[in-house]
Design an enzyme around this catalytic site. Structure first.
Site, PDB file in Angstrom:
ATOM      1  N   ASP A  19      41.813  87.244  41.110  1.00 14.34           N
ATOM      2  CA  ASP A  19      40.355  87.156  41.046  1.00 14.34           C
ATOM      3  C   ASP A  19      39.898  86.164  39.980  1.00 14.34           C
ATOM      4  OD1 ASP A  19      39.665  88.932  43.092  1.00 14.34           O
ATOM      5  OD2 ASP A  19      39.760  90.675  41.776  1.00 14.34           O
ATOM      6  N   LYS A  33      42.154  98.985  42.487  1.00 10.83           N
ATOM      7  CA  LYS A  33      42.597  97.877  41.640  1.00 10.83           C
ATOM      8  C   LYS A  33      43.206  98.331  40.314  1.00 10.83           C
ATOM      9  CE  LYS A  33      39.734  94.165  43.476  1.00 10.83           C
ATOM     10  NZ  LYS A  33      38.883  93.003  43.122  1.00 10.83           N
TER      11      LYS A  33
END
Length: 283
Positions: A104, A67
């Site tokens: 997210d 990420k």
């Protein structure tokens, strides 16, 4: 050829993303595919280089441990992803550029949307965990006006996250503080909104349980666990037994996937089938 998107990570076999996106593709009757692809840290750059040349590739979801490592490999990074410091979605823009974004935060906040539309005297969240997932939780809640208490094994790491991701007065505590009972006199006004968020891997299958004593939760708190395996964690069971409302990790997982789906396939995820999808994911 069929357009497709992927989820990449190391490991990747446990990912529920292919099930989620595949379910929506089938419901919408799209000529498209979505699959998991195992990508190690050493092959991440080569993977993106190869996919750039594939006109059928629409992008990928990015899971651990990539990420942050993916950031220098894309052409542009959306402001929210820059602020969070993590990219979980890469999509191909109209000009062909690879764009990094973070879904997210949107996925985490989605099941709280009704609550967040209300006015509150005070918003406070106890965020348990200081790893990568906590970055999205902290960023999202700070932007919604919550005062945060971030708890981790290392309070210095918690303070570093707050200094990096937030402004204003927030607090840290050792995670062990919440394992012991308290007799603290909480503000119990009806207009307060309190959250207890497990943003750590504790309680995940194969991990130790999260030690949290529910005397630390003010009246009317919402317990939110981002763990997805198992969906019904001990943290949530104990919260429910103590009389608190709960939100499980599938809510965030499905929400963040929907925010990515529209970029990959140019269509909105058919959320009217969420109950059926949740049943599929918990078999």
């Amino acid at each position: 050829m069929t357009s497709y998107a992927e989820v990449i990570g190391d490991p990747i076999a446990q990912s529920k993303s292919p099930t989620i996106h595949g379910f929506w593709i089938e419901k919408l009757g799209l000529e498209a595919a979505y699959r998991g692809h195992h990508v190690t840290s050493g092959t991440l750059a080569a993977y993106l280089s190869e996919r750039r040349e594939d006109a059928d590739w629409r992008g990928c979801n990015v899971t651990m441990p990539h990420k942050q490592a993916v950031a220098p490999l894309v052409d542009r990074i959306e402001p929210l992803a820059k602020r969070v410091g993590a990219i979980n979605t890469v999509y191909r823009a109209a000009d062909g550029a690879l764009v990094g974004r973070n879904t997210d935060v949107a996925g985490f906040l989605e099941p709280l949307a009704g609550q967040l539309r209300e006015q509150h005297y005070f918003r406070m969240a106890r965020v348990l965990g200081t790893g990568g997932a906590a970055r999205a939780v902290i960023s999202g809640l700070a932007a919604e006006g919550f005062t945060l208490v971030v708890a981790g094994r290392d309070p210095d790491k918690a303070r570093g996250l707050l200094d990096e991701l937030t402004e204003g007065e927030h607090h840290t505590a050792p995670l062990s503080h919440f394992a012991e009972p308290t007799n603290f006199a909480f503000d119990d006004r009806e207009g307060c909104r309190d959250l207890i968020v497990n943003a750590s891997p504790l309680g995940m299958r194969g991990q130790p349980p999260l030690a949290f004593d529910w005397s630390h939760a003010p009246p009317g708190s919402i317990a939110y666990d981002i763990v997805t395996d198992p969906v019904e964690t001990e943290f949530l069971k104990r919260a429910r037994n103590a009389g608190f409302a709960t939100i499980d990790g599938l809510a965030m997982l499905i929400g963040q996937a929907a925010a990515a789906f529209r970029h990959f396939f140019g269509a909105e995820a058919p959320r009217e089938h969420d109950a059926e999808l949740r049943e599929l994911l918990t078999r």
